[in-house]
Design an enzyme around this catalytic site. Sequence first.
Site, PDB file in Angstrom:
ATOM      1  N   GLU A  37       0.786  -1.138   0.110  1.00  0.00           N
ATOM      2  CA  GLU A  37       0.065  -0.006   0.106  1.00  0.00           C
ATOM      3  C   GLU A  37       0.968   1.199   0.027  1.00  0.00           C
ATOM      4  O   GLU A  37       1.919   1.151   0.681  1.00  0.00           O
ATOM      5  CB  GLU A  37      -1.006  -0.067   1.221  1.00  0.00           C
ATOM      6  N   HIS A  95      -4.379   6.771   0.071  1.00  0.00           N
ATOM      7  CA  HIS A  95      -3.530   5.664  -0.157  1.00  0.00           C
ATOM      8  C   HIS A  95      -4.347   4.655  -1.000  1.00  0.00           C
ATOM      9  O   HIS A  95      -5.490   4.856  -1.797  1.00  0.00           O
ATOM     10  CB  HIS A  95      -3.674   4.792   1.554  1.00  0.00           C
ATOM     11  N   HIS A  97      -5.192   0.620  -2.351  1.00  0.00           N
ATOM     12  CA  HIS A  97      -5.662  -0.745  -2.177  1.00  0.00           C
ATOM     13  C   HIS A  97      -5.116  -1.598  -3.372  1.00  0.00           C
ATOM     14  O   HIS A  97      -5.907  -1.662  -4.287  1.00  0.00           O
ATOM     15  CB  HIS A  97      -7.321  -0.834  -2.025  1.00  0.00           C
ATOM     16  N   ASP A 123     -10.106   2.080   7.756  1.00  0.00           N
ATOM     17  CA  ASP A 123      -9.858   3.403   7.060  1.00  0.00           C
ATOM     18  C   ASP A 123     -11.043   4.394   7.743  1.00  0.00           C
ATOM     19  O   ASP A 123     -10.516   5.725   8.087  1.00  0.00           O
ATOM     20  CB  ASP A 123     -10.319   3.393   5.688  1.00  0.00           C
TER      21      ASP A 123
HETATM   22 ZN   LIG Z   1      -7.830   1.334   2.955  1.00  0.00          ZN
END
Ligand SMILES: [Zn+2]
Length: 134
Positions: free
Chosen positions: A25, A79, A81, A92
Amino acid sequence: MGYIRIAAGAYREMVHHCMEEKPLEACGLLSGSEGTVGRCWNIRNVNQSPVSFAMDMEQVVTALQQMKQHNEQLLGIYHSHPNSYPYPSIFDIEHVVYPCSYLIVSLNRLRPRVRSYRITGGDVQHEPIWLVPS
Ligand SMILES: [Zn+2]
């Protein structure tokens, strides 16, 4: 507002950063002025994990200082995935700390998919992304 405006250059940099870090990530910040994101700040994921992230706080502090110097605001936190959908996880949603847009770059299909959300008190609202020329 109901949407987020992002300069094309900053958008490309965000997506590129996420693709580079795959299978891990990636995470970072988006800043700008007058409600338009103009800059992307790549932040190191100290977890170095394919399923979670935690930002390098030293880099975050430096980025926030530089934003302030340039009269920019923190407008978004992104961010990736690498292996799942562009929707915020329970984790999150529970770890939202700042009133800005939350962007997720999903890389589980051939083409990257980017979605932006406003998350307040567990409530998740999708917001359209409006790309503007850099
Ligand atoms: Zn996430």
